[in-house]
Design a protein around this motif. Structure first.
Motif, short mmCIF file in Angstrom:
data_model
loop_
_atom_site.label_atom_id
_atom_site.label_comp_id
_atom_site.label_asym_id
_atom_site.label_seq_id
_atom_site.Cartn_x
_atom_site.Cartn_y
_atom_site.Cartn_z
N ALA A 128 0.91 -1.04 -0.30
CA ALA A 128 0.07 -0.10 -0.16
C ALA A 128 0.76 1.28 0.02
CB ALA A 128 -0.88 -0.03 1.04
N LYS A 129 0.44 2.29 -0.73
CA LYS A 129 1.10 3.40 -0.89
C LYS A 129 1.31 4.13 0.62
CE LYS A 129 0.93 8.09 -3.03
NZ LYS A 129 -0.09 9.11 -3.64
N SER A 130 0.45 4.38 1.53
CA SER A 130 0.37 4.69 2.72
C SER A 130 -0.66 4.00 3.45
CB SER A 130 0.42 6.15 2.71
OG SER A 130 -0.74 6.91 2.21
N ILE A 131 -0.45 4.03 4.79
CA ILE A 131 -1.45 3.67 5.76
C ILE A 131 -1.54 4.68 7.07
CG2 ILE A 131 -2.31 1.86 6.96
CD1 ILE A 131 -0.55 -0.24 5.62
N HIS A 132 -2.67 5.28 7.51
CA HIS A 132 -2.72 5.92 8.41
C HIS A 132 -3.37 5.16 9.61
CE1 HIS A 132 -3.55 9.68 10.77
NE2 HIS A 132 -4.44 8.97 11.17
N LEU A 133 -2.73 4.60 10.54
CA LEU A 133 -3.19 3.97 11.64
C LEU A 133 -3.59 4.79 13.04
CD1 LEU A 133 -0.03 2.71 10.36
CD2 LEU A 133 -0.97 0.70 11.68
N SER A 134 -4.75 4.36 13.51
CA SER A 134 -5.25 5.17 14.74
C SER A 134 -5.85 4.22 15.59
CB SER A 134 -6.10 6.31 14.22
OG SER A 134 -7.48 5.81 13.76
N ASP A 135 -5.87 4.49 16.67
CA ASP A 135 -6.31 3.56 17.80
C ASP A 135 -6.68 4.47 19.07
OD1 ASP A 135 -7.07 0.40 18.29
OD2 ASP A 135 -6.77 1.55 20.33
N ILE A 136 -7.62 4.41 19.86
CA ILE A 136 -8.11 5.05 21.26
C ILE A 136 -6.85 4.78 22.18
CG2 ILE A 136 -9.66 3.57 22.11
CD1 ILE A 136 -11.43 5.83 22.85
N SER A 137 -6.39 3.58 22.08
CA SER A 137 -5.40 3.04 22.94
C SER A 137 -3.99 3.42 22.62
CB SER A 137 -5.71 1.81 23.25
OG SER A 137 -4.34 1.16 23.95
N GLU A 138 -3.23 4.23 23.30
CA GLU A 138 -1.80 4.60 23.10
C GLU A 138 -0.98 3.02 23.07
OE1 GLU A 138 1.94 7.51 24.64
OE2 GLU A 138 0.17 7.58 25.49
N ALA A 139 -1.43 2.40 24.21
CA ALA A 139 -0.72 1.02 24.28
C ALA A 139 -0.65 0.26 23.04
CB ALA A 139 -1.31 0.09 25.54
N MET A 140 -2.02 0.28 22.56
CA MET A 140 -2.26 -0.56 21.19
C MET A 140 -1.30 -0.03 20.04
SD MET A 140 -4.61 -2.98 21.36
CE MET A 140 -5.87 -3.66 22.40
N ILE A 141 -1.32 1.28 20.02
CA ILE A 141 -0.62 2.01 18.83
C ILE A 141 0.91 1.73 19.19
CG2 ILE A 141 0.51 4.22 17.99
CD1 ILE A 141 -1.98 3.66 17.20
N ASN A 142 1.40 1.46 20.47
CA ASN A 142 2.82 1.33 20.71
C ASN A 142 3.19 -0.31 20.43
OD1 ASN A 142 3.63 3.86 21.61
ND2 ASN A 142 2.99 3.36 23.75
N GLU A 143 2.37 -0.96 20.60
CA GLU A 143 2.33 -2.48 20.17
C GLU A 143 2.31 -2.52 18.78
OE1 GLU A 143 2.85 -6.47 20.52
OE2 GLU A 143 3.09 -5.02 21.84
N THR A 144 1.65 -1.97 18.09
CA THR A 144 1.48 -1.90 16.55
C THR A 144 2.98 -1.43 16.11
OG1 THR A 144 -0.93 -1.51 16.43
CG2 THR A 144 0.29 -1.18 14.32
N LYS A 145 3.46 -0.45 16.59
CA LYS A 145 4.78 0.12 16.40
C LYS A 145 5.98 -1.10 16.33
CE LYS A 145 4.19 4.93 16.90
NZ LYS A 145 4.49 6.21 17.85
N SER A 146 6.01 -1.66 17.58
CA SER A 146 6.70 -2.86 17.67
C SER A 146 6.64 -3.81 16.77
CB SER A 146 6.65 -3.16 19.06
OG SER A 146 7.51 -4.31 19.47
#
Length: 233
Positions: free
Chosen positions: A87-105
């Motif tokens: 995919a050209k680009s993906i904007h990932l969002s979640d209400i949980s910062e913990a979820m975002i950090n896990e996704t980054k990992s």
């Protein structure tokens, strides 16, 4: 206008998914053996939904030229394989910062190109931008009917071409199971869980200029999800 009850409920969801909820759902959306029978079935059901979306997206002949928004990305169950598709680009969002950090990992472990990934801690209401395709999987379970329909309209505003959503569909049987506590048993009931009338979701998208092109019901014990793809008319 957001009511105080809705604000309180959102705060509960945020706190839950940054705490005990994160630990629980991180295990569910992984290969960990530290899950019970209910959680394992939820994992299987959710994966079916993700696999269907990926299958649908593979039908696009120009996915490498498309931008995506994964609204309520969780731990990246959809965005990571989507990124692997190019995919050209993906904007990932979640209400949980913990979820975002896990996704980054997890994205880092997969060696993904972070120049193509944009992470943001946000609820659905505050999402902004313009994307070719907006996807929101298994998030509407935290929204009652009227609010869910409003969110469909909001997500349609962000999409130039397609909207893909999944939700727990209302049926008399599911309403009965939920009422007696068999649909979302035990700790899974830590936050409120809503079933939604499919007709209302479709009508909300229709009012925003989108029509249904695909739909599928996925179910496993303790997991029921209606998946719908809309395209701009």
């Amino acid at each position: 206008m957001t009511t105080q009850i809705e604000k309180n409920e959102k705060a509960e969801v945020t706190e839950y998914f940054n705490g005990t909820g994160f630990d629980r759902w991180n295990r569910i959306y992984s290969e960990s053996d530290d899950v019970n029978k209910v959680q394992k079935n939820i994992r299987i059901g959710h994966q079916k939904t993700v696999d269907d979306v990926i299958s649908w997206l593979k039908e696009y002949d120009n996915i490498k030229d498309k931008s995506f928004c994964d609204a309520g990305c969780g731990v990246g169950s959809l965005s990571i394989p989507l990124a692997k598709l190019g995919a050209k680009s993906i904007h990932l969002s979640d209400i949980s910062e913990a979820m975002i950090n896990e996704t980054k990992s997890r994205a880092k472990e997969e060696g993904l190109d972070f120049n193509k990934l944009n992470f943001r801690t946000s609820d659905l209401e505050n999402l902004k931008g313009s994307f070719n395709t907006v996807i929101c999987l298994d998030v509407f379970i935290h929204y009652p009917q009227q609010e869910a329909e409003a969110m469909v309209k909001h997500l349609c505003e962000l999409s130039d071409e397609r909207l893909i959503v999944s939700f727990a569909p209302y049926t008399p049987l599911l309403a009965l199971l939920k009422g007696i506590g068999q649909l979302f048993p035990g700790p899974s009931k830590t936050t409120r869980a809503y079933t939604l009338r499919e007709s209302g979701i479709i009508e909300a998208a229709k009012q925003s200029g989108f029509k249904v092109v695909k739909s599928k019901l996925n179910q496993a014990p303790f997991y029921f999800s209606k998946l719908i793809e809309f395209v701009k008319s």
